[in-house]
Enzyme design. Structure first.
Site, PDB file in Angstrom:
ATOM      1  CG  ASP A  20      -1.748   1.235   1.347  1.00 41.62           C
ATOM      2  OD1 ASP A  20      -2.547   1.472   0.426  1.00 41.62           O
ATOM      3  OD2 ASP A  20      -1.609   1.970   2.339  1.00 41.62           O
ATOM      4  CG  ASP A  22      -1.526   7.397   0.967  1.00 44.54           C
ATOM      5  OD1 ASP A  22      -0.577   7.808   0.299  1.00 44.54           O
ATOM      6  OD2 ASP A  22      -2.709   7.699   0.736  1.00 44.54           O
TER       7      ASP A  22
END
Length: 250
Positions: A20, A22
């Site tokens: 992922d 962020d």
């Protein structure tokens, strides 16, 4: 759930690592939070003036994490406005930024994020950079996933685009009609684009919805990245391992 010892995990034993963006790869939550605050504060001031209600600014320390973090733009707008008891028409995907609709506010945020990126830049977590270079040298394929449509802009600004063999982001989700987290669609497509079976892939996530998505798929391992000291919460929601930094992994 395996609940393994992080120091015993050899990521190089797997064929793919799917990250992922962020909170795992980049510190872009702060970038997004600034853009959301600038957009919502302007809207809330205008709304207060029109309705005669008190102006209460967007709280980037609490409301960002509660209502918009990790969500597609329009869903973030919907949830925040619902929490504030503000109703706006849905509008359409092509609504201009100046239109007071769900889609219009989403477009405003998209414009602002470009400005914030150019102004403030994008910071990469050093522990991720160290490990991803080692794992790629060992032959592990890598992909980045994000609900943001600005994912490519972010990783280009950070100078790390070449460290990924595949990217699945908000634009991909819109084009393919992918369901958002906690469904596993975005991770499954990433593994497919890498040409690697999910059962041979490791997921790295920092959000509850993200580890839930990883646990919902047949992935080899789900690593919760607990940069906010939320190890137990991530494990409770599906992470096999929770680490503060990726350098805790062998």
């Amino acid at each position: 759930m395996k609940l393994m010892d992080p120091s015993a995990v050899q990521v190089a034993d797997y064929r793919a690592a799917i990250f992922d963006m962020d909170g795992v790869v980049t510190r872009t939550a702060t970038v997004h939070a600034r853009a959301w605050k600038e957009m919502f504060d302007t809207f809330l001031q205008e709304h207060a003036a029109r309705t005669g209600t008190p102006y209460r600014p967007f709280d980037a320390e609490t409301e960002y994490w509660e209502h918009v973090d990790g969500l597609p733009r329009q869903e973030g707008v919907r949830r925040f406005l619902a929490a504030r008891g503000i109703e706006l028409p849905e509008g359409e995907d092509g609504d201009p930024p100046e239109r007071d609709t769900i889609h219009g506010l989403g477009q405003r945020k998209d414009q602002l994020i470009q400005t914030v990126i150019e102004r403030d830049g994008v910071e990469v977590f050093p522990d991720w950079l160290e490990r991803v270079q080692q794992w790629r040298a060992a032959g592990v394929k890598t992909a980045i996933v994000s609900s943001s449509r600005n994912c490519r802009t972010m990783i280009r600004a950070a100078g790390i685009e070449a460290l990924f063999d595949a990217r699945v982001d908000g634009e991909t989700a819109r084009e393919l009609g992918l369901r958002g987290k906690p469904d596993a669609d975005i991770f499954l497509v990433a593994a497919e684009r890498l040409g690697v079976a999910p059962e041979q892939s490791v997921i790295f996530e920092d959000a509850i919805s993200g580890v839930q998505a990883g646990a919902a798929g047949p992935f080899a391992l789900v690593v919760g990245v607990a940069r906010h000291d939320n190890h137990d919460v991530l494990r409770e929601h599906g992470a096999d391992i929770a680490v503060t930094a990726l350098t805790e992994l062998s």
